[in-house]
Design a protein around this motif. Structure first.
Motif, PDB file in Angstrom:
ATOM      1  N   GLU A   1     -28.191 -16.781  -1.981  1.00  0.00           N
ATOM      2  CA  GLU A   1     -28.209 -17.356  -3.327  1.00  0.00           C
ATOM      3  C   GLU A   1     -27.653 -16.386  -4.362  1.00  0.00           C
ATOM      4  OE1 GLU A   1     -32.012 -20.425  -2.877  1.00  0.00           O
ATOM      5  OE2 GLU A   1     -32.340 -18.380  -3.599  1.00  0.00           O
ATOM      6  N   MET A   2     -27.747 -15.088  -4.086  1.00  0.00           N
ATOM      7  CA  MET A   2     -27.201 -14.076  -4.991  1.00  0.00           C
ATOM      8  C   MET A   2     -25.709 -13.824  -4.768  1.00  0.00           C
ATOM      9  SD  MET A   2     -30.197 -11.208  -5.433  1.00  0.00           S
ATOM     10  CE  MET A   2     -30.734 -11.101  -3.728  1.00  0.00           C
ATOM     11  N   GLY A   3     -25.142 -14.458  -3.735  1.00  0.00           N
ATOM     12  CA  GLY A   3     -23.719 -14.318  -3.488  1.00  0.00           C
ATOM     13  C   GLY A   3     -23.351 -13.510  -2.264  1.00  0.00           C
TER      14      GLY A   3
ATOM     15  N   ALA B   1     -23.044   4.268  -6.000  1.00  0.00           N
ATOM     16  CA  ALA B   1     -24.242   3.735  -6.652  1.00  0.00           C
ATOM     17  C   ALA B   1     -23.939   3.165  -8.026  1.00  0.00           C
ATOM     18  CB  ALA B   1     -25.301   4.829  -6.770  1.00  0.00           C
ATOM     19  N   SER B   2     -22.676   3.237  -8.443  1.00  0.00           N
ATOM     20  CA  SER B   2     -22.308   2.763  -9.779  1.00  0.00           C
ATOM     21  C   SER B   2     -21.331   1.597  -9.706  1.00  0.00           C
ATOM     22  CB  SER B   2     -21.661   3.901 -10.571  1.00  0.00           C
ATOM     23  OG  SER B   2     -21.120   3.424 -11.792  1.00  0.00           O
ATOM     24  N   GLY B   3     -21.506   0.652 -10.598  1.00  0.00           N
ATOM     25  CA  GLY B   3     -20.582  -0.471 -10.682  1.00  0.00           C
ATOM     26  C   GLY B   3     -19.200  -0.052 -11.136  1.00  0.00           C
ATOM     27  N   SER B   4     -19.082   1.126 -11.759  1.00  0.00           N
ATOM     28  CA  SER B   4     -17.771   1.605 -12.198  1.00  0.00           C
ATOM     29  C   SER B   4     -16.916   2.104 -11.039  1.00  0.00           C
ATOM     30  CB  SER B   4     -17.932   2.723 -13.232  1.00  0.00           C
ATOM     31  OG  SER B   4     -18.525   3.869 -12.647  1.00  0.00           O
ATOM     32  N   PHE B   5     -17.554   2.321  -9.875  1.00  0.00           N
ATOM     33  CA  PHE B   5     -16.810   2.699  -8.669  1.00  0.00           C
ATOM     34  C   PHE B   5     -16.171   1.438  -8.109  1.00  0.00           C
ATOM     35  CE2 PHE B   5     -16.534   3.170  -4.049  1.00  0.00           C
ATOM     36  CZ  PHE B   5     -15.859   4.365  -3.932  1.00  0.00           C
TER      37      PHE B   5
ATOM     38  N   ILE C   1     -13.602  -3.137  -2.730  1.00  0.00           N
ATOM     39  CA  ILE C   1     -13.467  -4.556  -2.411  1.00  0.00           C
ATOM     40  C   ILE C   1     -14.774  -5.129  -1.874  1.00  0.00           C
ATOM     41  CG2 ILE C   1     -10.987  -4.430  -2.008  1.00  0.00           C
ATOM     42  CD1 ILE C   1     -11.582  -4.428   1.019  1.00  0.00           C
ATOM     43  N   GLY C   2     -15.763  -4.253  -1.655  1.00  0.00           N
ATOM     44  CA  GLY C   2     -17.046  -4.745  -1.197  1.00  0.00           C
ATOM     45  C   GLY C   2     -17.731  -3.804  -0.230  1.00  0.00           C
ATOM     46  N   MET C   3     -18.687  -4.365   0.486  1.00  0.00           N
ATOM     47  CA  MET C   3     -19.554  -3.565   1.353  1.00  0.00           C
ATOM     48  C   MET C   3     -19.975  -4.377   2.567  1.00  0.00           C
ATOM     49  SD  MET C   3     -23.168  -1.811   0.237  1.00  0.00           S
ATOM     50  CE  MET C   3     -24.238  -0.938   1.402  1.00  0.00           C
ATOM     51  N   VAL C   4     -20.086  -3.686   3.695  1.00  0.00           N
ATOM     52  CA  VAL C   4     -20.603  -4.271   4.935  1.00  0.00           C
ATOM     53  C   VAL C   4     -21.786  -3.433   5.399  1.00  0.00           C
ATOM     54  CG1 VAL C   4     -20.088  -4.998   7.291  1.00  0.00           C
ATOM     55  CG2 VAL C   4     -18.250  -4.903   5.596  1.00  0.00           C
ATOM     56  N   VAL C   5     -22.888  -4.075   5.733  1.00  0.00           N
ATOM     57  CA  VAL C   5     -24.009  -3.377   6.361  1.00  0.00           C
ATOM     58  C   VAL C   5     -24.008  -3.798   7.827  1.00  0.00           C
ATOM     59  CG1 VAL C   5     -26.469  -2.887   6.334  1.00  0.00           C
ATOM     60  CG2 VAL C   5     -25.289  -3.448   4.194  1.00  0.00           C
ATOM     61  N   ALA C   6     -23.628  -2.849   8.692  1.00  0.00           N
ATOM     62  CA  ALA C   6     -23.363  -3.169  10.094  1.00  0.00           C
ATOM     63  C   ALA C   6     -23.957  -2.104  11.026  1.00  0.00           C
ATOM     64  CB  ALA C   6     -21.844  -3.254  10.318  1.00  0.00           C
ATOM     65  N   PRO C   7     -25.098  -2.397  11.638  1.00  0.00           N
ATOM     66  CA  PRO C   7     -25.922  -3.600  11.519  1.00  0.00           C
ATOM     67  C   PRO C   7     -26.880  -3.484  10.333  1.00  0.00           C
ATOM     68  CG  PRO C   7     -26.886  -2.144  13.127  1.00  0.00           C
ATOM     69  CD  PRO C   7     -25.626  -1.463  12.656  1.00  0.00           C
TER      70      PRO C   7
ATOM     71  N   LEU D   1     -23.734  -6.959  -5.524  1.00  0.00           N
ATOM     72  CA  LEU D   1     -24.226  -8.247  -6.003  1.00  0.00           C
ATOM     73  C   LEU D   1     -24.093  -8.375  -7.519  1.00  0.00           C
ATOM     74  CD1 LEU D   1     -27.426  -8.603  -3.782  1.00  0.00           C
ATOM     75  CD2 LEU D   1     -25.264  -9.830  -3.520  1.00  0.00           C
ATOM     76  N   LYS D   2     -24.440  -7.333  -8.246  1.00  0.00           N
ATOM     77  CA  LYS D   2     -24.380  -7.434  -9.711  1.00  0.00           C
ATOM     78  C   LYS D   2     -22.952  -7.460 -10.232  1.00  0.00           C
ATOM     79  CE  LYS D   2     -24.766  -2.552 -11.194  1.00  0.00           C
ATOM     80  NZ  LYS D   2     -23.718  -2.558 -12.240  1.00  0.00           N
ATOM     81  N   GLU D   3     -22.030  -6.831  -9.474  1.00  0.00           N
ATOM     82  CA  GLU D   3     -20.623  -6.824  -9.877  1.00  0.00           C
ATOM     83  C   GLU D   3     -19.845  -8.012  -9.302  1.00  0.00           C
ATOM     84  OE1 GLU D   3     -19.309  -4.675 -12.023  1.00  0.00           O
ATOM     85  OE2 GLU D   3     -21.171  -3.523 -12.227  1.00  0.00           O
ATOM     86  N   ARG D   4     -20.543  -8.869  -8.565  1.00  0.00           N
ATOM     87  CA  ARG D   4     -19.942 -10.048  -7.939  1.00  0.00           C
ATOM     88  C   ARG D   4     -18.839  -9.669  -6.953  1.00  0.00           C
ATOM     89  NH1 ARG D   4     -23.917 -11.012 -10.567  1.00  0.00           N
ATOM     90  NH2 ARG D   4     -24.278 -12.875 -11.852  1.00  0.00           N
ATOM     91  N   ARG D   5     -19.113  -8.609  -6.185  1.00  0.00           N
ATOM     92  CA  ARG D   5     -18.194  -8.211  -5.128  1.00  0.00           C
ATOM     93  C   ARG D   5     -18.748  -8.688  -3.791  1.00  0.00           C
ATOM     94  NH1 ARG D   5     -17.822  -2.132  -7.545  1.00  0.00           N
ATOM     95  NH2 ARG D   5     -16.652  -2.674  -9.436  1.00  0.00           N
ATOM     96  N   ARG D   6     -17.898  -8.688  -2.791  1.00  0.00           N
ATOM     97  CA  ARG D   6     -18.309  -9.227  -1.496  1.00  0.00           C
ATOM     98  C   ARG D   6     -19.280  -8.284  -0.792  1.00  0.00           C
ATOM     99  NH1 ARG D   6     -14.939 -13.510   1.468  1.00  0.00           N
ATOM    100  NH2 ARG D   6     -16.066 -14.497  -0.231  1.00  0.00           N
TER     101      ARG D   6
END
Length: 200
Positions: free
Chosen positions: A143-145, A76-80, A83-89, A115-120
């Protein structure tokens, strides 16, 4: 950061629990990433209906499991670092929550972090047909990336089973994160000329 790159995998209540499960299986088999699982109660229910799998069966596939209600979890923290996250499904409810920045559970909060950390962030949105709210929410996330990746079969691969379809799509998801895998994706090699085809 851990010795291996971290990838957050969320499973929500839309049909298609096999995509999240197969992703976890592949990550476990390859050892390519440290998997962090967040699964909603609806995701667990759908997996039980579609795959006859218990929550504990799915959680056993992940390296780390987080409670969907635990807003204080590491992911839940940007400090963690990850390489990103997948929501499946990805259910349409989860899509809407992410699109509007609600962060009302750990799935949408972790996605908000990406999204806020500009990660995938990859959302395997599962619904059809789509109404205007669905389409607008997909546009907002894009639009948010974020990346909207509906699990649409690739028939040029000539799949012979459901497993073939699932594996190909999971391989394409891993491609987006630069995660190595073997045998999941049948790569396009151009049009195959056959006798009788124009120009053959």
């Amino acid at each position: 950061m851990s010795a291996r790159p971290r990838l957050v995998v969320a499973i929500t209540g839309a049909s298609g629990a096999i995509y999240g499960v197969r992703l976890l299986e592949q990550l476990r088999a390859s050892g390519a990433c440290e998997s962090h699982l967040v699964m909603s109660s609806s995701g667990a229910l759908t997996a039980s209906q579609e795959l006859d799998m218990k929550r504990s069966d799915i959680e056993a596939l992940a390296d780390v499991v987080h409670n969907v209600k635990d807003i204080g979890a590491t992911v839940a923290s940007g400090s963690f670092q990850s390489i990103g996250m997948v929501v499946a499904p990805c259910s349409m409810k989860t899509l809407a929550s992410i699109a509007h920045g609600l962060a009302d559970n750990l799935v949408s909060r972790a996605a908000d972090v990406m999204l806020k950390e500009r990660r995938r962030l990859v959302l395997m949105a599962r619904e059809t047909p789509l109404n205007l709210a669905h389409l607008r929410n997909m546009t907002s996330v894009t639009e948010m990336g974020g990346i909207i990746l509906p699990p649409v079969p690739a028939f040029y691969t000539r799949p012979e089973s459901v497993d073939d379809i699932v594996n190909h799509t999971v391989g394409r998801v891993l491609d987006l994160f630069g995660v190595e895998h073997a045998g999941l994706v049948k790569r396009w090699e151009g049009i195959t000329k056959r006798p009788g085809d124009p120009g053959s």
